[in-house]
Structure formats: C-alpha cells, structure tokens
Design a protein around this motif. Structure first.
Motif, PDB file in Angstrom:
ATOM      1  N   LEU A  57      -5.664  10.494  13.208  1.00 22.72           N
ATOM      2  CA  LEU A  57      -6.062   9.416  12.457  1.00 22.72           C
ATOM      3  C   LEU A  57      -5.123   9.282  11.095  1.00 22.72           C
ATOM      4  O   LEU A  57      -4.433   8.002  10.888  1.00 22.72           O
ATOM      5  N   SER A  58      -4.548  10.145  10.716  1.00 21.36           N
ATOM      6  CA  SER A  58      -3.407  10.452   9.662  1.00 21.36           C
ATOM      7  C   SER A  58      -2.186   9.780  10.046  1.00 21.36           C
ATOM      8  O   SER A  58      -1.493   8.877   9.418  1.00 21.36           O
ATOM      9  N   ALA A  59      -1.846   9.993  11.359  1.00 17.57           N
ATOM     10  CA  ALA A  59      -0.626   9.422  12.132  1.00 17.57           C
ATOM     11  C   ALA A  59      -0.763   7.670  11.988  1.00 17.57           C
ATOM     12  O   ALA A  59       0.018   7.058  11.955  1.00 17.57           O
ATOM     13  N   LEU A  60      -1.934   7.445  12.658  1.00 17.78           N
ATOM     14  CA  LEU A  60      -2.126   6.015  12.651  1.00 17.78           C
ATOM     15  C   LEU A  60      -2.107   5.400  11.196  1.00 17.78           C
ATOM     16  O   LEU A  60      -1.441   4.192  11.039  1.00 17.78           O
ATOM     17  N   ALA A  73       0.928   1.783   7.403  1.00 22.64           N
ATOM     18  CA  ALA A  73       1.254   1.708   6.087  1.00 22.64           C
ATOM     19  C   ALA A  73       2.909   1.337   6.168  1.00 22.64           C
ATOM     20  O   ALA A  73       3.424   0.408   5.373  1.00 22.64           O
ATOM     21  N   LEU A  74       3.473   2.184   6.878  1.00 22.15           N
ATOM     22  CA  LEU A  74       5.033   2.055   6.968  1.00 22.15           C
ATOM     23  C   LEU A  74       5.386   0.976   7.379  1.00 22.15           C
ATOM     24  O   LEU A  74       6.275   0.232   7.090  1.00 22.15           O
ATOM     25  N   TRP A  75       4.659   0.246   8.568  1.00 19.46           N
ATOM     26  CA  TRP A  75       4.959  -1.115   9.042  1.00 19.46           C
ATOM     27  C   TRP A  75       4.658  -1.902   8.039  1.00 19.46           C
ATOM     28  O   TRP A  75       5.477  -2.925   7.907  1.00 19.46           O
ATOM     29  N   TRP A  76       3.796  -2.014   7.367  1.00 23.09           N
ATOM     30  CA  TRP A  76       3.264  -2.921   6.386  1.00 23.09           C
ATOM     31  C   TRP A  76       4.004  -2.848   5.250  1.00 23.09           C
ATOM     32  O   TRP A  76       4.483  -4.145   4.671  1.00 23.09           O
ATOM     33  N   ALA A  77       4.602  -1.876   4.794  1.00 21.51           N
ATOM     34  CA  ALA A  77       5.615  -1.937   3.854  1.00 21.51           C
ATOM     35  C   ALA A  77       6.855  -2.500   3.908  1.00 21.51           C
ATOM     36  O   ALA A  77       7.390  -3.174   3.390  1.00 21.51           O
ATOM     37  N   TYR A  78       7.417  -2.394   5.359  1.00 23.85           N
ATOM     38  CA  TYR A  78       8.795  -3.090   5.814  1.00 23.85           C
ATOM     39  C   TYR A  78       8.667  -4.231   5.854  1.00 23.85           C
ATOM     40  O   TYR A  78       9.449  -5.046   5.411  1.00 23.85           O
ATOM     41  N   PHE A  79       7.490  -4.641   6.718  1.00 24.90           N
ATOM     42  CA  PHE A  79       7.277  -6.105   6.906  1.00 24.90           C
ATOM     43  C   PHE A  79       6.252  -6.831   5.778  1.00 24.90           C
ATOM     44  O   PHE A  79       5.293  -7.502   6.007  1.00 24.90           O
ATOM     45  N   ALA A  80       6.944  -6.818   4.520  1.00 22.15           N
ATOM     46  CA  ALA A  80       6.169  -7.429   3.338  1.00 22.15           C
ATOM     47  C   ALA A  80       6.989  -8.837   3.193  1.00 22.15           C
ATOM     48  O   ALA A  80       7.455  -9.265   4.002  1.00 22.15           O
ATOM     49  N   ARG A  81       6.061  -9.634   2.205  1.00 23.95           N
ATOM     50  CA  ARG A  81       6.420 -11.027   2.283  1.00 23.95           C
ATOM     51  C   ARG A  81       7.971 -11.277   1.742  1.00 23.95           C
ATOM     52  O   ARG A  81       8.435 -12.440   2.004  1.00 23.95           O
ATOM     53  N   GLN A  82       8.211 -10.393   0.944  1.00 24.96           N
ATOM     54  CA  GLN A  82       9.577 -10.414   0.011  1.00 24.96           C
ATOM     55  C   GLN A  82      10.515 -10.351   1.101  1.00 24.96           C
ATOM     56  O   GLN A  82      10.767  -9.909   2.048  1.00 24.96           O
ATOM     57  N   ALA A 108      -3.269   9.073   2.366  1.00 28.20           N
ATOM     58  CA  ALA A 108      -4.014   8.242   1.452  1.00 28.20           C
ATOM     59  C   ALA A 108      -2.811   7.673   0.319  1.00 28.20           C
ATOM     60  O   ALA A 108      -2.647   6.393   0.081  1.00 28.20           O
ATOM     61  N   THR A 109      -1.835   8.477  -0.108  1.00 27.43           N
ATOM     62  CA  THR A 109      -0.836   7.983  -0.941  1.00 27.43           C
ATOM     63  C   THR A 109       0.030   7.040  -0.294  1.00 27.43           C
ATOM     64  O   THR A 109       0.528   5.796  -0.994  1.00 27.43           O
ATOM     65  N   THR A 110       0.359   6.980   0.912  1.00 27.70           N
ATOM     66  CA  THR A 110       1.074   6.313   1.861  1.00 27.70           C
ATOM     67  C   THR A 110       0.600   4.691   1.895  1.00 27.70           C
ATOM     68  O   THR A 110       1.164   3.826   1.637  1.00 27.70           O
ATOM     69  N   ALA A 111      -0.954   4.843   2.386  1.00 30.44           N
ATOM     70  CA  ALA A 111      -1.548   3.622   2.387  1.00 30.44           C
ATOM     71  C   ALA A 111      -1.863   3.020   0.814  1.00 30.44           C
ATOM     72  O   ALA A 111      -1.691   1.690   1.006  1.00 30.44           O
ATOM     73  N   LEU A 112      -2.062   3.698  -0.178  1.00 35.24           N
ATOM     74  CA  LEU A 112      -2.232   3.234  -1.442  1.00 35.24           C
ATOM     75  C   LEU A 112      -0.882   2.605  -1.942  1.00 35.24           C
ATOM     76  O   LEU A 112      -0.960   1.340  -2.716  1.00 35.24           O
TER      77      LEU A 112
END
Length: 397
Positions: A252-255, A260-269, A373-377
């Motif tokens: 679950l933590s891996a998911l 989160a890493l994907w979302w951080a990279y593919f941000a709108r900026q 948790a810190t990665t997602a936050l």
C-alpha cells in the motif's frame, strides 16, 4: 508516363532539421520501442542496487548504481534530443536507432558484473560504445544536411568520438583497483557531459521541439516509476504465499508513494518554459537525479520485501531509509529543475520541506507509513498552494 518514387527515397532521405514549433509533435513508435529497451537496462541496475542493499553493501551499491544509471540515461538523453531535432524516419535512421538499442541490451547484460567485489566494466563499456558510435554517424549525417548547424553537429561527433576513445582506453587497462575504476569513470562522465555544453554555442542551437522533449522525459519517468509498482506487486505475491500485515503495508505504501511521485512530476506548472541553453542544460542534466532516484525507490521497496520475509539480515530501518532517501532526492530534484522557476511563495519549497520530513519519519518511529504520508502530503500541499497562488496572481492582474 507515371512518376514513380525512387526505391532509395524511403531508404536514405536528407536529414534536414525539423521545425521546433511543429504542431502535434508526439513521441513516435520507434521512440517508444527505444524506451522499452532502455527499461531493461534500468531494471537491471535497480536489481543490482536492491541486492546490494539487502546484502548490507549499500554504499558500494549506490556508487555502482549511479555509474550504471548514468550510462543508460546519458545514451538515452543524447538520442532523445537528437531525435527531437532531426528524426526523418528513413530506413537508415531506423537501422541506426536499432543499433543503439542493441548496444543498450548489451549494456544491460553487463550491469550485473558491476555489482561484484571486483567490478567488470567490459560488457557495459562495449555496449555503450556501440550506442555512441551509432550516434556519431547520426551527427555526421546532420552535419552534412544542415549547413547552418554544421559546426555544432561536427563538434558533437568529434566530442563523442574522443569520449569513446577514452572508454576503450579504460577497457584496455582493466583490471584496475575499484577506487581507480571509479575515478576513471568520473573522468569519462565529465567528458561526456561537456560535449553538449561545448557544441551547442558553436552555431545555431539544435532545433529540438520543447513540447516533444517534455513528453519524452515524462514517458521515461513513468517507466522509471514502474520499478516501484513492480516492487509493490512483489510484496503482494509474497502475501499470497504467506500472509504478513507488514507486506500489505509495504504494498500500500508503494502505491501511495508512486502515485504521489507521479502527481508531483506531472503538475500543471510548465516544466521547461524556455529554450535558453543554460536553462535547457540544467533541466536536461538535472533529470538524472529524478530518474535515478525514481528507480532507486523501487530498489528500496524490493529490499524491504527481502527484509520483511527474512531473506536479508539488514535492519528494517535501513530498508525504510532505502525508500526515504531517494524520495527526498526526487522531490529536491524537482525543486531544482522546475519548482524554483515555476512556483511562487511557499509552494516553491513544499517538495523540499516534505522530502526532508520524510527523512525524519523513520527516525521517530513512523516507519514506511510516515514516509508515504509525508510524500503524499508534499504533493497535496504543493499543488494546492500553487493553484491558490496562481489564482491570486490572476486576480491581482
């Protein structure tokens, strides 16, 4: 009398530069195949790091992983930027690209030999040189057909050729001590990195397509993050044989972390808002740390699975940090190549701060769940603040 195309027309066409503002420019099927071949080498390097961590040789494993990943990434990057500027899709271009792929597979076959007490660079260097010789031929073609950038193209060809002479000399002096081998590798890497910085200013910059390059980097990042998904799947397979709640937490933590890493990279900026040489070099080179750390996260999770299933005697805390450290590097690297340019206010530093908090989590007993948790936050806070700041700027204007 009907006009018929010459049989050679599709085999060998002029390698003219492409329009850097071409509409609807997307990755080709050949580029996607190239990425698929590259992922085999990346997986081999990540597997070597995983076993080094599990066998309590993390320091040597990280150094070796960095060297192997540099060779994979640099060959991939050079081809990608060249293809963005000059891909004409004739038969010769396709064949040369396939030669590069063959070199990548050869390099992948040699990577396990690097993760030994006395690293053997033979197969890796042999495969790498194959890839780079094909790139020399491509640059010579570009020099012939693009007179406006001939000096730049010839400088690329000459620089790559000189670097390959160095690698062959490195191969000829083996065996050498591990420390000497590492030092020689660093010198060779510096030679390679210097080539674009020297070649590009000599004439008009190569006409790479900004949106195409951003897409190509994004696609490789997805492939790299796949290493973490693979490790999560490995944890679930272990659960199928013998239920352990820690393995469920790991999966679950891996998911959570990979999402989160994907979302951080593919941000709108905007990732690369300028074609300025200094900016593009910083962005392109800085991605080494994004890609390498993304793959290392997967290796860290694989090591954790070994620890939890008692296939490794390394402490659990080491496994936690094998995930936390590359996550922090990934976030710091995103700040370095994108957020410090694209964001304002606190959102500019959000990933840096939460990456550091992820390093603290295992030390205070929060373990892998604290890292997740810190990665997602981090991505939630960063994206929320960035959207709010952009909204405020829009209203202010």
């Amino acid at each position: 009398m009907t006009n018929q195309a010459s049989p050679i027309a599709g085999f060998l066409r002029p390698l003219h530069s492409r329009d850097p503002d071409e509409h609807h420019r997307v990755a080709t099927s050949l580029e996607l195949l190239f990425d698929l071949v590259s992922v085999i080498a990346i997986a081999s390097a990540a597997a070597g790091l995983h076993h080094a961590i599990a066998e309590n040789h993390a320091a040597q494993g990280v150094i070796t992983f960095a060297m192997a990943f540099f060779a994979i990434w640099w060959a991939w990057m050079n081809f990608t930027w060249f293809a963005s500027a000059y891909d004409n899709d004739d038969v010769v271009y396709r064949l040369l690209t396939m030669v590069i792929m063959g070199g990548s597979l050869t390099m992948a076959a040699g990577i396990p030999a690097l993760f030994t007490e006395e690293p053997d660079f033979t197969m890796v260097i042999f495969g790498y040189v194959i890839m780079r010789i094909a790139m020399i031929v491509l640059w010579l073609r570009a020099a012939y057909h693009d007179p406006n950038r001939r000096r730049t193209a010839l400088a690329y060809a000459a620089g790559i050729f000189i670097a390959q002479l160095y690698w062959v000399a490195f191969l000829a002096v083996q065996p050498v001590s591990t420390g000497t081998a590492y030092a020689m590798f660093v010198i060779g890497a510096i030679l390679e990195i210097a080539v674009p910085a020297i070649a590009e200013p000599l004439s008009a910059n190569t006409p790479w397509h900004r949106h195409h390059i951003i897409e190509r980097y994004g696609l490789l990042n997805i492939i790299v993050l796949g290493e973490t998904l693979l490790s999560g799947s490995m944890a679930l397979r272990q659960v199928a044989g013998h239920f352990d709640i820690m393995l469920v937490h790991t999966a679950l933590s891996a998911l959570v972390i990979v999402f989160a890493l994907w979302w951080a990279y593919f941000a709108r900026q905007e990732h690369l808002g300028s074609r300025k040489l200094s900016r593009s070099l910083l962005w392109g080179y800085g991605h080494f740390f994004i890609f390498a750390s993304g793959a290392a996260v997967g290796a860290g999770f694989a090591a954790l699975v070994d620890i939890i299933t008692h296939h490794s005697e390394v402490p659990l805390l080491v496994g936690d940090y094998a995930v936390a450290i590359p996550v922090a590097i990934y976030y710091a690297s995103l700040w370095f190549v994108r957020d410090r340019f694209a964001c304002n206010g606190f959102s500019r530093y959000a990933l840096l701060i939460f990456g550091l908090l992820g390093l603290v989590a295992p030390a205070i007993g929060l373990g892998l769940e604290g890292i997740a948790a810190t990665t997602a936050l981090g991505v939630i806070v960063r994206n929320s603040l960035a959207a709010h700041e952009e909204s405020g700027d829009h209203i202010g204007h």
